[in-house]
Scaffold this active site. Structure first.
Site, mmCIF file in Angstrom:
data_model
loop_
_atom_site.group_PDB
_atom_site.id
_atom_site.type_symbol
_atom_site.label_atom_id
_atom_site.label_comp_id
_atom_site.label_asym_id
_atom_site.label_seq_id
_atom_site.Cartn_x
_atom_site.Cartn_y
_atom_site.Cartn_z
ATOM 1 N NE ARG A 45 -6.108 -65.610 -0.970
ATOM 2 C CZ ARG A 45 -7.065 -65.561 -1.756
ATOM 3 N NH1 ARG A 45 -7.453 -64.447 -2.336
ATOM 4 N NH2 ARG A 45 -7.269 -66.616 -2.117
ATOM 5 C CD GLU A 53 -3.246 -51.092 -9.375
ATOM 6 O OE1 GLU A 53 -3.086 -50.101 -10.260
ATOM 7 O OE2 GLU A 53 -3.816 -52.200 -9.827
#
Length: 331
Positions: free
Chosen positions: A7, A70
């Site tokens: 990440r 989301e």
């Protein structure tokens, strides 16, 4: 070495490419600090009068604040992409891809080059526990036709993965990235990370035909490498295949795929911190699958990997079992 979480590597890639790709913009569903989706120094896409000390911006800003929604984030990205002219990405935890699945499915149906940055991709996220730990998600996402599910094994593969995703203009892709630090493989010793662009490649090989092939993705790639070292000490010839994207690998020609995974080598082991579903077609009837068939727990990543059988020793044991099965002609 401490290693680098994929990440974090993804965030470094975004900061590096933002100045030369003005058409690239994106953000996160209120997890930007965790997803590493904010390129260094880039302003937010907000009314100028709404700027704050922490988030300055204007109508040409490139950092999107989607909020904790989301599905809406996925839908907004579909709309941006249908409008044309820019490339957009959006981030959240991989487990929360469930909330946005309808919009991901529509992106695949419409062949839209939307990019999802799904971090915290396994039990390796640690103490947040089983509510936040993906188990079935990689398999479920791979079931969506036309969606590329990409799980790079180190920082170098992450950079190649981003480039490859941006080169594809007719389908969405999800980058599944680790919370925890992963070893950055020495590419003077191992094969170039450029192989990641083909979905699967021989990371480490042996002289002649291997006795067993270890196939791994993401954070488990380093486990396969460590297992290879143990087996090599027993004079067992091992090939390690990194397979960050099953979809890209399936697109390669037959000769390339057979070169990476020779049909004559039936002893195979796959290693991925998720359900086994989908890996049988890679390892075959004599193969063994190191997987997770239950929900996780709240503990440090290192404890969970040890307790749930994601160790070099477990991979070595699976390799021995597969070699016996292949030799006996059994499954």
């Amino acid at each position: 070495p401490k290693g680098v979480a994929t990440r974090k590597a993804s965030g470094e890639v975004l900061s590096a490419i933002a100045p030369v790709l003005p058409e690239l913009w994106g953000g996160s569903a209120d997890l930007a600090e965790s997803n590493n989706t904010t390129p260094t120094g880039e302003p937010s896409f907000i009314p100028e009068e709404m700027s704050t000390k922490d988030f300055s911006g204007h109508k040409y800003g490139r950092v999107l604040h989607f909020g904790i929604r989301e599905h809406a984030m996925g839908s907004v990205m579909n709309g941006i992409t249908l409008h044309g002219g820019t490339r957009v990405y959006g981030g959240t935890f991989l487990v929360f891809s469930d909330y946005m699945r309808p919009s991901v499915r529509l992106a695949a149906l419409m062949k839209l080059p939307v990019t999802y940055v799904w971090t915290h991709d396994s039990i390796g996220l640690g103490e947040d526990g089983p509510t936040h730990q993906p188990v079935e998600h990689l398999a479920a996402l791979r079931a969506i036709p036309g969606l590329d599910v990409v799980r790079p094994g180190d920082a170098n593969e992450t950079a190649v993965a981003w480039r490859t995703v941006l080169e594809n203009t007719n389908r969405p892709a999800g980058l599944c990235l680790s919370r925890q630090n992963l070893p950055v493989l020495d590419r003077d010793t191992f094969a170039s990370a450029e192989g990641a662009a083909r979905g699967g490649y021989v990371l480490a090989d042996t002289d002649g035909t291997p006795d067993v092939i270890l196939v791994a993705t993401g954070s488990e790639l380093s486990l396969a490498v460590a297992a290879r070292d143990v087996l090599a000490g027993e004079d067992i010839a091992v090939r390690v295949v990194s397979m960050p994207c099953r979809e890209w690998f399936d697109e390669q020609d037959h000769d390339y795929r057979d070169n990476v995974l020779p049909p004559s080598v039936r002893a195979r082991v796959s290693v991925e911190a998720g359900v086994a579903q989908g890996w049988r077609e890679i390892v075959g009837d004599a193969g063994r699958i190191v997987s997770l068939e239950h929900f996780g727990a709240s503990a440090a990543a290192s404890v969970l990997f040890q307790e749930f059988g994601f160790t070099p020793e477990a991979v070595v044991s699976a390799a021995r079992e597969s070699m016996i099965a292949a030799a006996e002609g059994t499954g």
